[in-house]
Design a protein around this motif. Structure first.
Motif, PDB file in Angstrom:
ATOM      1  N   VAL A 181      -0.884  -4.561  11.171  1.00 34.22           N
ATOM      2  CA  VAL A 181       0.292  -3.891  10.585  1.00 34.22           C
ATOM      3  C   VAL A 181      -0.148  -3.208   9.298  1.00 34.22           C
ATOM      4  CG1 VAL A 181       2.618  -4.220   9.666  1.00 34.22           C
ATOM      5  CG2 VAL A 181       1.848  -5.596  11.602  1.00 34.22           C
ATOM      6  N   VAL A 182       0.252  -1.928   9.119  1.00 30.59           N
ATOM      7  CA  VAL A 182      -0.136  -1.137   7.949  1.00 30.59           C
ATOM      8  C   VAL A 182       1.110  -0.596   7.263  1.00 30.59           C
ATOM      9  CG1 VAL A 182      -2.392  -0.489   8.860  1.00 30.59           C
ATOM     10  CG2 VAL A 182      -0.415   0.949   9.369  1.00 30.59           C
ATOM     11  N   ILE A 183       0.937  -0.192   5.996  1.00 25.42           N
ATOM     12  CA  ILE A 183       2.011   0.423   5.206  1.00 25.42           C
ATOM     13  C   ILE A 183       1.658   1.891   5.020  1.00 25.42           C
ATOM     14  CG2 ILE A 183       3.236   0.403   3.002  1.00 25.42           C
ATOM     15  CD1 ILE A 183       2.289  -2.584   2.795  1.00 25.42           C
ATOM     16  N   GLY A 228      -3.837  -1.369   4.575  1.00 27.17           N
ATOM     17  CA  GLY A 228      -3.993  -2.410   5.583  1.00 27.17           C
ATOM     18  C   GLY A 228      -3.438  -3.748   5.095  1.00 27.17           C
ATOM     19  N   THR A 229      -2.809  -4.490   5.981  1.00 23.87           N
ATOM     20  CA  THR A 229      -2.269  -5.813   5.645  1.00 23.87           C
ATOM     21  C   THR A 229      -2.963  -6.893   6.480  1.00 23.87           C
ATOM     22  OG1 THR A 229      -0.504  -5.624   7.301  1.00 23.87           O
ATOM     23  CG2 THR A 229      -0.015  -4.832   5.074  1.00 23.87           C
ATOM     24  N   SER A 230      -2.658  -8.150   6.138  1.00 29.58           N
ATOM     25  CA  SER A 230      -3.300  -9.272   6.830  1.00 29.58           C
ATOM     26  C   SER A 230      -2.574  -9.654   8.121  1.00 29.58           C
ATOM     27  CB  SER A 230      -3.360 -10.493   5.904  1.00 29.58           C
ATOM     28  OG  SER A 230      -2.049 -10.843   5.473  1.00 29.58           O
ATOM     29  N   THR A 231      -1.342  -9.159   8.343  1.00 25.46           N
ATOM     30  CA  THR A 231      -0.584  -9.495   9.561  1.00 25.46           C
ATOM     31  C   THR A 231      -1.117  -8.695  10.741  1.00 25.46           C
ATOM     32  OG1 THR A 231       1.058  -7.838   8.914  1.00 25.46           O
ATOM     33  CG2 THR A 231       1.550 -10.120   8.380  1.00 25.46           C
ATOM     34  N   LEU A 319      -1.154  -7.599  -5.884  1.00 22.20           N
ATOM     35  CA  LEU A 319      -0.467  -7.960  -4.646  1.00 22.20           C
ATOM     36  C   LEU A 319      -1.479  -8.282  -3.538  1.00 22.20           C
ATOM     37  CD1 LEU A 319       2.339  -5.247  -4.527  1.00 22.20           C
ATOM     38  CD2 LEU A 319       2.648  -7.678  -4.974  1.00 22.20           C
ATOM     39  N   LYS A 320      -1.121  -9.206  -2.683  1.00 19.02           N
ATOM     40  CA  LYS A 320      -1.930  -9.552  -1.520  1.00 19.02           C
ATOM     41  C   LYS A 320      -1.156  -9.127  -0.284  1.00 19.02           C
ATOM     42  CE  LYS A 320      -4.487 -13.405  -3.523  1.00 19.02           C
ATOM     43  NZ  LYS A 320      -4.811 -14.850  -3.414  1.00 19.02           N
ATOM     44  N   PHE A 321      -1.677  -8.129   0.407  1.00 17.18           N
ATOM     45  CA  PHE A 321      -0.962  -7.580   1.558  1.00 17.18           C
ATOM     46  C   PHE A 321      -1.303  -8.369   2.823  1.00 17.18           C
ATOM     47  CE2 PHE A 321      -1.494  -4.075  -1.442  1.00 17.18           C
ATOM     48  CZ  PHE A 321      -0.197  -3.678  -1.588  1.00 17.18           C
TER      49      PHE A 321
END
Length: 321
Positions: A181-183, A228-231, A319-321
């Motif tokens: 999952v990305v923002i 990029g996120t960790s999910t 922040l930790k994404f």
């Protein structure tokens, strides 16, 4: 008695002068001829003695193939171009001799074969002319000269050894694997979240919202406009073989006639094809199934619907994404 004595005295004086002259001649001949005889014996018969070349002022002339320093600064008397010009004749003669040797070797190797030289075409050819009073023949140029000459020379195309953009290696960040999952940072859907579906050969990412959840369609995006996120989701069962760069190529509309459509100011929008809509439905169902299979499915669905925002006191670099 006085007369004979005077005669004898005069005669004696004459003999003295003659002896002195003979001795002078002998000395001059010995000094000039002696070195010539030595040189002749050393060089051999018929050899010429080389004299050092001198300028009109009396200084020794510089050899054509030598160069000298003007002083202790390291500056030479003649430049590189001048020295090349001085030595050119020698080099050309040497090259001609080498070429002649090579040609001689070739003829030796191919002595049995008959070598036919290419016949040169003559510059003028005879052309028959009709009529009795026209001379029956006329000389015409085989290769006519052009009427017009170009004002500028053609630019030479230089061969570049760089690779084309299509041949460049594609590198993706480790956080942007298919299913992550990305923002979205920029564009029409900036702040929304999306799911990476595939890595394309052009170096772009294929993403989707999915469209049913947050309105982000199936589209391509550069990885620099994405966080990029960790999910992550499991999209291993999704088939994306047909989805490539050619699939998303835009169809250009036909140009309108400016005279006929003066008052028609409306711009026609490109409508999506049925193939594109069907692909959107298939990908959405597959992604939603992966969301449902996730352990935090309810929370993840709400996470995909929400936008990314920053409030006062929230530091983005912490922040930790």
């Amino acid at each position: 008695m006085s007369t004979p004595s005077a005669k004898t005295a005069s005669a004696g004086s004459k003999t003295k002068t003659s002896t002195t002259t003979t001795t002078v001649v002998k000395t001059t001949t010995t000094t000039t001829k002696a070195p010539q005889q030595k040189l002749a014996t050393t060089l051999g018969a018929g050899a010429k003695v080389k004299k050092a070349k001198t300028t009109p002022s009396g200084k020794k002339a510089i050899n054509a193939h030598s160069n000298r320093e003007l002083g202790s600064n390291g500056l030479m008397r003649f430049s590189r171009g001048r020295m090349f010009r001085r030595r050119a004749l020698y080099r050309i003669d040497k090259w001609k001799g080498a070429q002649a040797k090579l040609q001689g070797d070739k003829t030796k190797k191919t002595a049995g074969s008959i070598q036919k030289k290419k016949q040169r075409r003559s510059t003028l050819t005879k052309k028959p002319v009709g009529g009795d009073r026209n001379g029956k023949q006329r000389l015409v140029q085989t290769k006519r000269t052009p009427r017009y000459y170009p004002t500028e020379e053609r630019q030479k195309k230089f061969s570049v050894k760089r690779k084309r953009f299509g041949d460049h290696p594609r590198r993706f960040r480790s956080t942007l694997t298919p299913g992550s999952v990305v923002i979205l940072v920029a564009g029409k859907h900036a702040g929304k979240r999306a799911v990476v579906v595939k890595h394309l050969s052009s170096g772009l990412l294929l993403i989707t919202g999915p469209h049913k959840v947050n309105g982000v369609p199936l589209r391509r995006i550069n990885q620099i406009y994405v966080i990029g996120t960790s999910t992550k989701l499991d999209l291993s069962s999704v088939k994306t073989d047909d989805l490539d760069d050619k699939f998303f190529k835009r169809v250009r509309l036909a140009k309108k006639n400016a005279e006929k459509d003066i008052f028609d100011s409306k711009k026609e929008k490109t409508q999506l094809s049925d193939k594109r809509r069907q692909a959107q439905r298939d990908i959405d169902t597959a992604v939603l199934a992966a969301v449902k299979a996730h352990s935090d499915s309810r929370l993840l669905r709400r996470y995909l619907k929400s936008r990314f925002q920053l409030w006062n006191g929230v530091l983005p670099h912490k922040l930790k994404f």
